[in-house]
Design an enzyme around this catalytic site. Structure first.
Site, short mmCIF file in Angstrom:
data_model
loop_
_atom_site.label_atom_id
_atom_site.label_comp_id
_atom_site.label_asym_id
_atom_site.label_seq_id
_atom_site.Cartn_x
_atom_site.Cartn_y
_atom_site.Cartn_z
N THR A 74 63.92 50.34 -14.74
CA THR A 74 63.83 49.23 -14.13
C THR A 74 63.05 48.39 -14.94
OG1 THR A 74 63.97 50.50 -11.86
CG2 THR A 74 63.12 48.15 -12.00
N THR A 238 47.59 50.81 -20.99
CA THR A 238 47.28 52.07 -21.59
C THR A 238 48.68 53.13 -21.48
OG1 THR A 238 44.91 51.79 -21.23
CG2 THR A 238 45.65 54.09 -21.77
N CYS A 326 68.53 54.04 -5.18
CA CYS A 326 67.85 52.89 -4.99
C CYS A 326 68.48 52.03 -4.05
CB CYS A 326 67.83 52.06 -6.37
SG CYS A 326 67.34 53.09 -7.65
N1 PLP Z 1 69.87 51.39 -14.44
C1 PLP Z 1 70.66 52.36 -14.00
C2 PLP Z 1 72.28 52.37 -14.31
C3 PLP Z 1 69.97 53.36 -13.17
O1 PLP Z 1 70.97 54.35 -12.56
C4 PLP Z 1 68.98 53.39 -12.84
C5 PLP Z 1 68.29 54.39 -12.01
O2 PLP Z 1 69.05 55.06 -11.17
C6 PLP Z 1 68.02 52.58 -13.34
C7 PLP Z 1 68.75 51.66 -14.10
C8 PLP Z 1 66.54 52.40 -12.94
O3 PLP Z 1 65.93 53.50 -13.72
P1 PLP Z 1 64.53 53.95 -12.86
O4 PLP Z 1 64.42 54.71 -11.94
O5 PLP Z 1 63.79 54.76 -14.01
O6 PLP Z 1 63.63 52.71 -12.72
#
Ligand code: PLP
Length: 389
Positions: A74, A238, A326
């Site tokens: 993200t 850090t 998410c």
């Molecule tokens: N992008 C995609 C295509 C994802 O599937 C995900 C997580 O499911 C992310 C970004 C976000 O990654 P993170 O969970 O490490 O923030």
């Protein structure tokens, strides 16, 4: 005796490999110093971070100095998009697709609030991106194009190499969200005109909470997090040393196992789909006929609500999901599936199985042992019938 868990949600997250955990532990116990400290205790740790940097770079055909560690996929996506606008103060337009992850979608809405304009490219009913539409969307005002490489819900792959080439020709920065692609298909930044690329540790059997942004040499990147001069001035804060070491280790293991595990997952996934389509009437694999990840199966079951289906699978010890982890809990149908033209009811009747390198044919047999009966029960309960009434 309780049955073991059948975990078919590897696009949501993966387990930490025991070797990865072992590699991390010394950095919690003995090697806890600050890598920025000038004394030897710090220097040693700084060298270990650079080793991890080289391991991650090797997985994507990059140079070590092209890797910036971040806290997650993200953050990598947000950072890349913000940089697109910072790099081009005269340009205020971003191009993405309609099927990006929320880590791109929501940040684009923020950029719109701040005055940017965003074009969201439509996809075909099979989830494909049109390169012609992409080329038409890029204007003299476009600061950046950002496209998801492999869709997290359907596994459909975008033609990233060709898209990057179009952007390079038009003088526009190109970012790809490769979070789901990495570890499942070969990703080689040196063979494509990619300027920035996001990746995340927890999809690769490293811990959650660590990611990286690839920044091509020559791109004058400006940090998202401002603070100290860590990561050669490209990310303040850090460093999360144990997690960085874990990501490096996982990247190395992935580099060696990728070809074999992708072939295994593809075979198992294809067998699963064939069996589901044979045994369950009115099931459709969304994006099933196009180039897609070897581990992902996104299946629509007419007359079924995914929520009830997932609950019954859970009771049988099987983990799967609808859409992205998410957005779990959201009542909205998946934006990815509706962009592909599914009706809200079709989107709500879809679930995703995503296999991992440890998935076995026994796991899939367990699923196939219960799935047809569950679908039948749910259809009966909702009085669904496939014949016109
Ligand atoms: N992008 C995609 C295509 C994802 O599937 C995900 C997580 O499911 C992310 C970004 C976000 O990654 P993170 O969970 O490490 O923030």
């Amino acid at each position: 005796m309780a049955q073991s868990l059948v975990y078919l949600d590897h696009n949501a997250t993966t387990s930490i490999l025991p070797e990865v955990l072992e590699a991390m532990l010394p950095y919690f116990r003995e090697l806890w110093g600050n890598p920025s400290s000038a004394y030897h205790f710090g220097n040693q740790i700084s060298r270990d971070i650079d080793h991890a940097r080289a391991q991650v770079a090797a997985l994507i055909g990059a140079e070590p100095d092209e890797i910036v560690f971040t806290s997650c996929g993200t953050e990598s996506n947000n950072s890349a998009l913000q940089y697109g606008l910072l790099a081009n103060p005269g340009r205020k337009h971003i191009v993405v697709s309609a099927v990006e992850h929320s880590a791109t979608m929501r940040f684009c809405r923020r950029l719109e609030q701040l005055g940017a304009s965003v074009t969201r490219l439509p996809v075909s009913p099979r989830g494909e991106l049109s390169l012609d539409l992409l080329a038409q969307a890029v204007t003299g005002n476009t600061a950046m194009v950002s496209l998801i490489w492999a869709n997290n819900e359907t596994g459909v792959l975008f033609p990233i190499r060709e898209a990057a080439e179009i952007c390079r020709r038009k003088g526009v920065l190109f970012h790809t969200d490769a979070v789901q692609a990495l570890g499942k298909i070969p990703v080689n930044t040196s063979a494509a005109d990619i300027d920035l690329l996001s990746l995340s540790g927890h999809k690769l059997h490293a811990p959650k909470g660590i990611g990286a942004l690839y920044v091509r040499r020559g791109v004058k990147y400006q940090p998202f997090l401002l603070g100290g001069a860590q990561e050669r001035g490209r990310r303040g804060g850090t460093e999360n040393v144990p997690y960085i070491v874990g990501l490096g280790h996982a990247a190395e293991l992935t580099r060696h196992s990728l070809a074999a595990s992708a072939a295994r997952m593809r075979e198992l996934r294809d067998d699963l789909e064939q069996a589901v389509l044979q045994r369950i009437p009115n099931a459709v694999v969304n994006g099933g006929s196009v180039h897609r990840l070897p581990n992902t199966s996104n299946i629509q079951f007419a007359g079924v609500e995914a929520e009830g289906l997932l609950m019954l699978l859970d009771q049988a010890g099987i983990c799967a999901s609808s859409g992205s982890a998410c957005t779990t809990g959201s009542l909205e149908p998946s934006h990815v599936l509706t962009a592909m033209g599914l009706t809200p009811a079709q989107a709500r009747g879809t679930i995703r199985f995503s296999l991992g390198r440890h998935t076995t044919s026994e796991d899939l047999a367990r699923l196939l042992g219960v799935l047809p009966g569950i679908i039948q029960r749910l259809r009966a309960a909702s009085n669904w019938s496939d014949s016109p009434r």
